[in-house]
Scaffold this motif. Structure first.
Motif, PDB file in Angstrom:
ATOM      1  N   ARG A  61      32.713   2.791  18.824  1.00  0.00           N
ATOM      2  CA  ARG A  61      33.888   2.885  17.693  1.00  0.00           C
ATOM      3  C   ARG A  61      33.310   4.208  17.239  1.00  0.00           C
ATOM      4  NH1 ARG A  61      35.871  -1.494  15.098  1.00  0.00           N
ATOM      5  NH2 ARG A  61      35.414  -3.143  15.739  1.00  0.00           N
ATOM      6  N   ASP A  62      33.976   4.819  16.595  1.00  0.00           N
ATOM      7  CA  ASP A  62      33.754   6.577  16.439  1.00  0.00           C
ATOM      8  C   ASP A  62      33.163   7.055  15.071  1.00  0.00           C
ATOM      9  OD1 ASP A  62      35.502   5.967  14.043  1.00  0.00           O
ATOM     10  OD2 ASP A  62      37.168   7.047  15.101  1.00  0.00           O
ATOM     11  N   GLY A  63      33.210   7.657  14.712  1.00  0.00           N
ATOM     12  CA  GLY A  63      32.172   8.228  13.373  1.00  0.00           C
ATOM     13  C   GLY A  63      32.473   7.413  12.395  1.00  0.00           C
ATOM     14  N   LYS A  64      33.646   7.181  12.145  1.00  0.00           N
ATOM     15  CA  LYS A  64      34.265   6.310  11.220  1.00  0.00           C
ATOM     16  C   LYS A  64      34.831   5.029  11.116  1.00  0.00           C
ATOM     17  CE  LYS A  64      36.396  10.509  10.077  1.00  0.00           C
ATOM     18  NZ  LYS A  64      37.996  10.409   9.549  1.00  0.00           N
ATOM     19  N   GLY A  65      33.834   4.232  12.646  1.00  0.00           N
ATOM     20  CA  GLY A  65      33.776   3.366  12.615  1.00  0.00           C
ATOM     21  C   GLY A  65      35.149   2.343  13.260  1.00  0.00           C
ATOM     22  N   GLN A  66      36.080   3.530  13.700  1.00  0.00           N
ATOM     23  CA  GLN A  66      37.176   3.252  14.159  1.00  0.00           C
ATOM     24  C   GLN A  66      36.986   2.367  15.935  1.00  0.00           C
ATOM     25  OE1 GLN A  66      39.916   2.693  12.261  1.00  0.00           O
ATOM     26  NE2 GLN A  66      39.119   2.811  10.830  1.00  0.00           N
TER      27      GLN A  66
END
Length: 148
Positions: A61-66
């Protein structure tokens, strides 16, 4: 049979399968049929190939939760003995031993601790040096100096 049917129905699938087959053939020819290459280059190419085959897709997951797909690569080639490598490449075991020693001296592979058994375990120290040596080039010569 489903894949064959899909390839008949969708020419783009057939084309993709042909491309994949050609890429695989090119890889196998580079790794196993490099008879004109030095033993060091051939062993380096095999280790580079085996290391790439150990790459594993991983979803994080990236910083935005994606979700983001990354590739986790191992820096260790584990499995083939020196005799296996020699047989696969059509080289003598002593030649493979010398090639591995050269890869360690040049910094492509980690030199094992004194007395450690390493005939089935090859830790990659520097993937870029390994790649340069797989091409049969001298890693101590910079790219700008190779062209002259």
């Amino acid at each position: 049979m489903r894949l064959a049917h899909l390839a008949v129905e969708e020419p783009s699938v057939a084309l993709a399968l042909v491309r994949m087959g050609m890429e695989q053939h090119a890889i196998m020819e580079r790794v196993y049929c490099g008879n004109g290459d030095s033993p060091v280059a051939r062993v380096a190419a095999l280790f580079e190939y085996l290391m790439e085959k150990r790459s594993v897709p991983k979803i994080i997951r990236d910083g935005k939760g994606q979700p983001v797909v990354t590739v986790s690569t191992s820096t260790t080639v584990d499995g083939p003995t020196q005799l296996d490598v020699a047989d696969a490449l059509g080289l003598g075991r002593a030649t493979v031993e010398k090639a591995i020693a050269t890869l360690r001296t040049e910094g492509a592979l980690v030199a094992p601790a004194r007395g450690a058994r390493t005939n089935r375990l090859y830790e990659i120290r520097d993937r870029s040096v390994l790649g340069v040596m797989a091409l049969g080039l001298d890693p101590s010569v910079g790219p700008a100096d190779r062209d002259t």
